[in-house]
Design a protein around this motif. Structure first.
Motif, PDB file in Angstrom:
ATOM      1  N   ASP A   1      14.702  11.697 -13.339  1.00 31.27           N
ATOM      2  CA  ASP A   1      14.718  10.331 -13.870  1.00 31.27           C
ATOM      3  C   ASP A   1      13.328  10.029 -14.405  1.00 31.27           C
ATOM      4  O   ASP A   1      12.546   9.314 -13.781  1.00 31.27           O
ATOM      5  CB  ASP A   1      15.109   9.358 -12.749  1.00 31.27           C
ATOM      6  N   PRO A   2      12.931  10.634 -15.519  1.00 33.37           N
ATOM      7  CA  PRO A   2      11.549  10.497 -15.999  1.00 33.37           C
ATOM      8  C   PRO A   2      11.152   9.067 -16.305  1.00 33.37           C
ATOM      9  O   PRO A   2       9.983   8.724 -16.276  1.00 33.37           O
ATOM     10  CB  PRO A   2      11.523  11.368 -17.265  1.00 33.37           C
ATOM     11  N   THR A   3      12.117   8.214 -16.588  1.00 33.38           N
ATOM     12  CA  THR A   3      11.764   6.811 -16.828  1.00 33.38           C
ATOM     13  C   THR A   3      11.652   6.039 -15.529  1.00 33.38           C
ATOM     14  O   THR A   3      11.088   4.943 -15.512  1.00 33.38           O
ATOM     15  CB  THR A   3      12.811   6.152 -17.726  1.00 33.38           C
ATOM     16  N   GLY A   4      12.193   6.578 -14.420  1.00 33.61           N
ATOM     17  CA  GLY A   4      12.011   5.976 -13.109  1.00 33.61           C
ATOM     18  C   GLY A   4      12.792   4.702 -12.918  1.00 33.61           C
ATOM     19  O   GLY A   4      12.304   3.614 -13.185  1.00 33.61           O
ATOM     20  N   SER A   5      14.012   4.834 -12.424  1.00 33.73           N
ATOM     21  CA  SER A   5      14.804   3.628 -12.181  1.00 33.73           C
ATOM     22  C   SER A   5      14.211   2.788 -11.062  1.00 33.73           C
ATOM     23  O   SER A   5      14.395   1.575 -11.016  1.00 33.73           O
ATOM     24  CB  SER A   5      16.247   4.021 -11.828  1.00 33.73           C
ATOM     25  N   VAL A   6      13.469   3.461 -10.116  1.00 32.17           N
ATOM     26  CA  VAL A   6      12.729   2.739  -9.068  1.00 32.17           C
ATOM     27  C   VAL A   6      11.247   2.888  -9.381  1.00 32.17           C
ATOM     28  O   VAL A   6      10.714   3.994  -9.390  1.00 32.17           O
ATOM     29  CB  VAL A   6      13.047   3.289  -7.666  1.00 32.17           C
ATOM     30  N   THR A   7      10.587   1.780  -9.656  1.00 32.17           N
ATOM     31  CA  THR A   7       9.166   1.834 -10.010  1.00 32.17           C
ATOM     32  C   THR A   7       8.335   2.228  -8.799  1.00 32.17           C
ATOM     33  O   THR A   7       8.731   1.995  -7.654  1.00 32.17           O
ATOM     34  CB  THR A   7       8.698   0.470 -10.534  1.00 32.17           C
ATOM     35  N   PRO A   8       7.146   2.847  -9.003  1.00 31.40           N
ATOM     36  CA  PRO A   8       6.328   3.294  -7.860  1.00 31.40           C
ATOM     37  C   PRO A   8       5.731   2.119  -7.105  1.00 31.40           C
ATOM     38  O   PRO A   8       5.441   1.057  -7.689  1.00 31.40           O
ATOM     39  CB  PRO A   8       5.239   4.137  -8.519  1.00 31.40           C
ATOM     40  N   SER A   9       5.546   2.337  -5.808  1.00 37.74           N
ATOM     41  CA  SER A   9       4.901   1.323  -4.969  1.00 37.74           C
ATOM     42  C   SER A   9       4.138   2.024  -3.860  1.00 37.74           C
ATOM     43  O   SER A   9       4.480   3.137  -3.453  1.00 37.74           O
ATOM     44  CB  SER A   9       5.938   0.363  -4.367  1.00 37.74           C
ATOM     45  N   VAL A  10       3.083   1.390  -3.348  1.00 31.72           N
ATOM     46  CA  VAL A  10       2.303   1.891  -2.221  1.00 31.72           C
ATOM     47  C   VAL A  10       2.084   0.726  -1.275  1.00 31.72           C
ATOM     48  O   VAL A  10       1.750  -0.390  -1.702  1.00 31.72           O
ATOM     49  CB  VAL A  10       0.969   2.528  -2.687  1.00 31.72           C
ATOM     50  N   GLN A  11       2.290   0.946  -0.004  1.00 31.47           N
ATOM     51  CA  GLN A  11       2.213  -0.136   0.972  1.00 31.47           C
ATOM     52  C   GLN A  11       1.792   0.425   2.326  1.00 31.47           C
ATOM     53  O   GLN A  11       1.647   1.630   2.511  1.00 31.47           O
ATOM     54  CB  GLN A  11       3.562  -0.856   1.106  1.00 31.47           C
ATOM     55  N   GLY A  12       1.619  -0.468   3.296  1.00 32.43           N
ATOM     56  CA  GLY A  12       1.294  -0.078   4.672  1.00 32.43           C
ATOM     57  C   GLY A  12      -0.079   0.540   4.829  1.00 32.43           C
ATOM     58  O   GLY A  12      -0.273   1.404   5.703  1.00 32.43           O
ATOM     59  N   LEU A  13      -1.043   0.138   4.022  1.00 35.49           N
ATOM     60  CA  LEU A  13      -2.384   0.736   4.111  1.00 35.49           C
ATOM     61  C   LEU A  13      -3.066   0.313   5.412  1.00 35.49           C
ATOM     62  O   LEU A  13      -3.199  -0.881   5.699  1.00 35.49           O
ATOM     63  CB  LEU A  13      -3.226   0.309   2.912  1.00 35.49           C
ATOM     64  N   GLN A  14      -3.475   1.320   6.212  1.00 36.46           N
ATOM     65  CA  GLN A  14      -4.214   1.097   7.455  1.00 36.46           C
ATOM     66  C   GLN A  14      -5.526   1.873   7.381  1.00 36.46           C
ATOM     67  O   GLN A  14      -5.524   3.073   7.077  1.00 36.46           O
ATOM     68  CB  GLN A  14      -3.405   1.557   8.673  1.00 36.46           C
ATOM     69  N   VAL A  15      -6.631   1.183   7.663  1.00 36.98           N
ATOM     70  CA  VAL A  15      -7.965   1.794   7.571  1.00 36.98           C
ATOM     71  C   VAL A  15      -8.735   1.469   8.836  1.00 36.98           C
ATOM     72  O   VAL A  15      -8.743   0.319   9.286  1.00 36.98           O
ATOM     73  CB  VAL A  15      -8.730   1.265   6.337  1.00 36.98           C
ATOM     74  N   SER A  16      -9.415   2.495   9.425  1.00 32.67           N
ATOM     75  CA  SER A  16     -10.228   2.252  10.624  1.00 32.67           C
ATOM     76  C   SER A  16     -11.336   3.284  10.709  1.00 32.67           C
ATOM     77  O   SER A  16     -11.196   4.422  10.227  1.00 32.67           O
ATOM     78  CB  SER A  16      -9.374   2.311  11.893  1.00 32.67           C
ATOM     79  N   ALA A  17     -12.459   2.900  11.310  1.00 31.57           N
ATOM     80  CA  ALA A  17     -13.566   3.833  11.576  1.00 31.57           C
ATOM     81  C   ALA A  17     -13.225   4.653  12.807  1.00 31.57           C
ATOM     82  O   ALA A  17     -12.800   4.114  13.838  1.00 31.57           O
ATOM     83  CB  ALA A  17     -14.862   3.064  11.783  1.00 31.57           C
ATOM     84  N   ARG A  18     -13.375   5.979  12.717  1.00 34.96           N
ATOM     85  CA  ARG A  18     -12.982   6.885  13.797  1.00 34.96           C
ATOM     86  C   ARG A  18     -13.643   6.520  15.122  1.00 34.96           C
ATOM     87  O   ARG A  18     -13.003   6.514  16.178  1.00 34.96           O
ATOM     88  CB  ARG A  18     -13.324   8.327  13.397  1.00 34.96           C
ATOM     89  N   ASP A  19     -14.935   6.232  15.104  1.00 37.90           N
ATOM     90  CA  ASP A  19     -15.685   5.960  16.339  1.00 37.90           C
ATOM     91  C   ASP A  19     -15.874   4.468  16.593  1.00 37.90           C
ATOM     92  O   ASP A  19     -16.741   4.084  17.384  1.00 37.90           O
ATOM     93  CB  ASP A  19     -17.050   6.657  16.280  1.00 37.90           C
ATOM     94  N   GLY A  20     -15.108   3.652  15.929  1.00 36.02           N
ATOM     95  CA  GLY A  20     -15.253   2.212  16.115  1.00 36.02           C
ATOM     96  C   GLY A  20     -16.301   1.611  15.207  1.00 36.02           C
ATOM     97  O   GLY A  20     -16.139   0.509  14.689  1.00 36.02           O
ATOM     98  N   VAL A  21     -17.399   2.331  15.025  1.00 39.53           N
ATOM     99  CA  VAL A  21     -18.474   1.916  14.127  1.00 39.53           C
ATOM    100  C   VAL A  21     -18.679   3.043  13.122  1.00 39.53           C
ATOM    101  O   VAL A  21     -18.753   4.213  13.490  1.00 39.53           O
ATOM    102  CB  VAL A  21     -19.784   1.625  14.892  1.00 39.53           C
ATOM    103  N   LEU A  22     -18.773   2.692  11.852  1.00 37.04           N
ATOM    104  CA  LEU A  22     -18.925   3.696  10.800  1.00 37.04           C
ATOM    105  C   LEU A  22     -20.395   3.850  10.446  1.00 37.04           C
ATOM    106  O   LEU A  22     -21.031   2.929   9.952  1.00 37.04           O
ATOM    107  CB  LEU A  22     -18.130   3.279   9.564  1.00 37.04           C
ATOM    108  N   GLY A  23     -20.926   5.031  10.760  1.00 38.96           N
ATOM    109  CA  GLY A  23     -22.297   5.340  10.391  1.00 38.96           C
ATOM    110  C   GLY A  23     -22.330   6.397   9.304  1.00 38.96           C
ATOM    111  O   GLY A  23     -21.292   6.958   8.922  1.00 38.96           O
ATOM    112  N   PRO A  24     -23.496   6.687   8.735  1.00 41.61           N
ATOM    113  CA  PRO A  24     -23.603   7.768   7.753  1.00 41.61           C
ATOM    114  C   PRO A  24     -23.055   9.070   8.338  1.00 41.61           C
ATOM    115  O   PRO A  24     -23.344   9.430   9.480  1.00 41.61           O
ATOM    116  CB  PRO A  24     -25.107   7.860   7.493  1.00 41.61           C
ATOM    117  N   GLY A  25     -22.234   9.754   7.572  1.00 45.46           N
ATOM    118  CA  GLY A  25     -21.602  10.970   8.059  1.00 45.46           C
ATOM    119  C   GLY A  25     -20.393  10.703   8.934  1.00 45.46           C
ATOM    120  O   GLY A  25     -19.797  11.652   9.454  1.00 45.46           O
TER     121      GLY A  25
END
Length: 680
Positions: A156-180
């Protein structure tokens, strides 16, 4: 796709009925029509490439069918490429007549014939291809064309269902984000045309991107982690976004609502190595004995999650502190620290790596691990002689030094302590060991496999000659004499080395008074022996035998062997003049082989050679590139270091009167170097 042959002919008849001059036309009438259709599409085959990209490949089979009558020749064609739902081609390419003919397998096609052709296409994104083939009917001047199109990728090259992106979750691994530091990201995306690629983007104080090939999945759920660079400066912030691209070349994106601050809470780390001036190219922990005037080289091996700004060192005991500006995330510089004249005793070295926000990483030597000792200033003289040195022996009564030389089969005689040459005594075979009798009247030397004899040299004679005593060795074991010791009871102990392993290594006794010889089986098998493996005290009262991992005592008064003891590695056992003390390497024993102490090594490793003074009060031990250390045997204290004129001291001896220290080293078979130091 062209119409059916029936429709085409009917249309042409209608035109001719309306045109009066139709039957009079000189242009031949087309009698053949062409039908082109997609027979089969193999694929898509999607291959993941580097850094989240992918390639897509399809193979299409086309069928051409001719209707009517006559034949036509293939004359060329054109390819047009499309992406997404756009009606405009993004690229095109002409096809030569030769390529078309190879593809169909023939140069012409006749009416009612069918031909097949296969074409393979590869791209970095889902695509469509339109074929246009040109053919010229026999008898006609103008070419006609036939077209067909296929898609590689989305159904379906014209795409009957248009693209979407949702549910974005972002967090610093160690609670605090430092250089590296690490940012964890999760999201979902979907599209009727399939998700071809997703892209996670970090913007702000630093830029990071991570691309993923999604392979035209209709629904994607992804969890990923991104490491921000160490160059990302503290005090700023970053924002995370996700972009997706579907098979119809449409995009969708989402951005996190909150920025993540960059906060540096991690101090630098250090793994320092001390490079000594005595062992080039060899690292060691923060420990060792050094001497005034030395320079320490410290490799900090410091690292930080952002940037190390300063390298700082401190020796609090001597009131010295210094710093060096740097400015790098990973460092392995060598910092030079001079040890000033007058500094003495234990000291503690503190190393600090400070980062751009003022956090410190600290490493400190253990108490007592580092020490500064004085250099001993002794007058000395050095000389070079030809050939190697196998062993050395003093003749105190005559002021001579006898140098045993195996390569030249000779004994070189030097005046001592000025090292002036006095003569050379030629030997009949390769020598291995040398010893002077306790009274000083005779010099003894073992002669090797050619003769297997004990050479006796009467030192009371003006002209020195060698009298050889045949030794009772076992020829079946290829025994040969090596080291020897001359005792006060007129006996000589000789270490025999055989080629049949430890059982063939035995101790032979020769009685100089009676001439009797016997194997001293009470000494037990000796193990592998070298040329300096058995040594007697100067007065001949005692001898020590090196059995490899233990040392065995012999008492001349009782003609008996004492207990075995273990000692640290050393090339030669040494005695005090009267046999009241013995040393093997850094281990010091009393005359009965009771362990007294271990001399403190200045470096990790083993001493190359060691020697006791005649009164047993000092132990001298040599270290490669360091020189010669002097240790007091009463308490193990280091007296100081004697700078050596040679990088390696192989032979170390103290003269019988205790006034001189002799160091020797050979640079191969051709030359040897001797230095005499005047002891205080």
């Amino acid at each position: 796709m062209s119409g059916s042959p029936r429709v085409v002919r009917t249309a042409r008849l209608l035109v001719c009925a309306l045109a009066v001059a139709c039957s009079e036309s000189t242009e031949p009438v087309s009698r053949l029509t062409m039908d082109l259709m997609v027979e089969q599409v193999d694929g898509p085959n999607i291959q993941l490439a580097q850094q989240g990209t992918a390639t897509i490949e399809c193979t299409v089979t086309l069928r051409a069918t001719a209707y009517g009558s006559g034949s036509a020749a293939w004359t060329g064609g054109k390819l047009r490429y499309f992406v997404g739902g756009s009606g405009s081609a993004v690229d095109s390419a002409d096809i030569s007549a030769a390529e078309v003919r190879r593809g169909w397998g023939d140069s012409t096609i006749a009416a009612h014939a069918t031909q097949l052709t296969r074409w393979t296409f590869e791209g970095g994104f889902p695509f469509s291809v339109q074929f246009e083939f040109a053919y010229r009917e026999a008898g006609l001047r103008q070419s006609q064309t036939v077209t067909e199109q296929f898609s590689c990728g989305s159904n379906d090259p014209t795409g009957s269902v248009t693209p979407s992106v949702q549910g974005l979750q972002v967090s610093a691994r160690d609670g605090v984000l430092g250089p590296g530091g690490i940012v964890d990201v999760s999201f979902e995306a979907s599209s009727g045309a399939g998700i071809w690629q997703s892209l996670v983007v970090i913007d702000g104080s630093c830029d990071v991107q991570q691309r993923f090939a999604e392979g035209l999945q209709p629904h994607v759920r992804r969890y990923t982690s991104l490491t921000i660079p160490k160059t990302c400066s503290p005090g700023g912030s970053v924002v995370v976004s996700v972009l997706v691209l579907d098979g119809a070349a449409r995009q969708a994106s989402i951005t996190a609502s909150n920025a993540i601050p960059i906060i540096d809470q991690a101090p630098p780390t250090l793994d320092p190595i001390l490079w000594t001036p005595y062992m080039p190219g060899t690292g060691s922990p923060l420990s060792g004995t050094f001497f005034d005037g030395d320079t320490l080289e410290i490799e900090y091996a410091a690292s930080d999650n952002h940037r190390v700004e300063w390298l700082i060192w401190e020796i609090a005991q001597f009131g010295r502190r210094d710093s060096i500006p740097v400015g790098s995330a990973l460092l392995e510089p060598r910092v030079r620290i001079p040890l000033e004249a007058g500094w003495r005793g234990d000291f503690q070295l503190t190393l600090i790596a400070r980062d751009s926000v003022g956090l410190d990483g600290i490493e400190q030597s253990l108490p007592g691990a580092l020490r500064i000792e004085p250099n001993l200033s002794l007058s000395s003289r050095t000389d070079t002689i030809q050939w190697d040195i196998e062993d050395l022996e003093f003749d105190q009564r005559r002021g001579r030094l006898y140098v045993l030389q195996a390569f030249a089969d000779q004994i070189q005689i030097l005046a001592f302590p000025d090292l002036k040459p006095l003569g050379i005594l030629r030997l009949s075979a390769e020598p291995h060991g040398i010893a002077i009798t306790p009274g000083g009247d005779s010099l003894l030397v073992t002669l090797g496999q050619q003769h297997r004899t004990l050479g006796v040299i009467d030192l009371t004679q003006t002209v020195l000659q060698v009298r050889e005593i045949q030794l009772a060795v076992d020829l079946s074991m290829s025994q040969s004499p090596f080291g020897l010791a001359a005792l006060a009871n007129n006996k000589v102990l000789i270490a025999l080395f055989g080629q049949s392993g430890p059982p063939s290594n035995q101790l032979l006794e020769v009685d100089l008074a009676t001439g009797l010889q016997r194997i001293r089986s009470d000494a037990s098998p000796l193990g592998s022996l070298g040329s300096l493996n058995i040594v007697a005290s100067r007065d001949g009262s005692r001898a020590a035998i090196d059995k490899g991992d233990v040392m065995l005592r012999y008492d001349a008064a009782t003609d008996a062997f004492g207990p075995e003891v273990s000692g640290s590695f050393g090339h030669r056992i040494s005695w005090s003049a009267n046999g009241s003390r013995a040393a093997m390497g850094l281990s010091v024993f009393d005359g009965n082989f009771n362990h007294l102490l271990e001399a403190e090594p200045p470096l990790t490793g083993r001493a190359h050679s060691s020697a006791l003074s005649p009164n047993g009060a000092e132990l001298y031990h040599s270290w490669n590139y360091l020189g010669i250390m002097a240790t007091r045997t009463s308490d193990g204290a280091t007296i100081g270091r004697i700078r050596a004129s040679m990088p390696i001291v192989e032979f170390l001896r103290v003269s019988p009167d205790g006034r001189h220290l002799l160091a020797a080293w050979g640079d191969g078979a051709q030359f040897s170097h001797l230095t005499v130091y005047d002891l205080p």
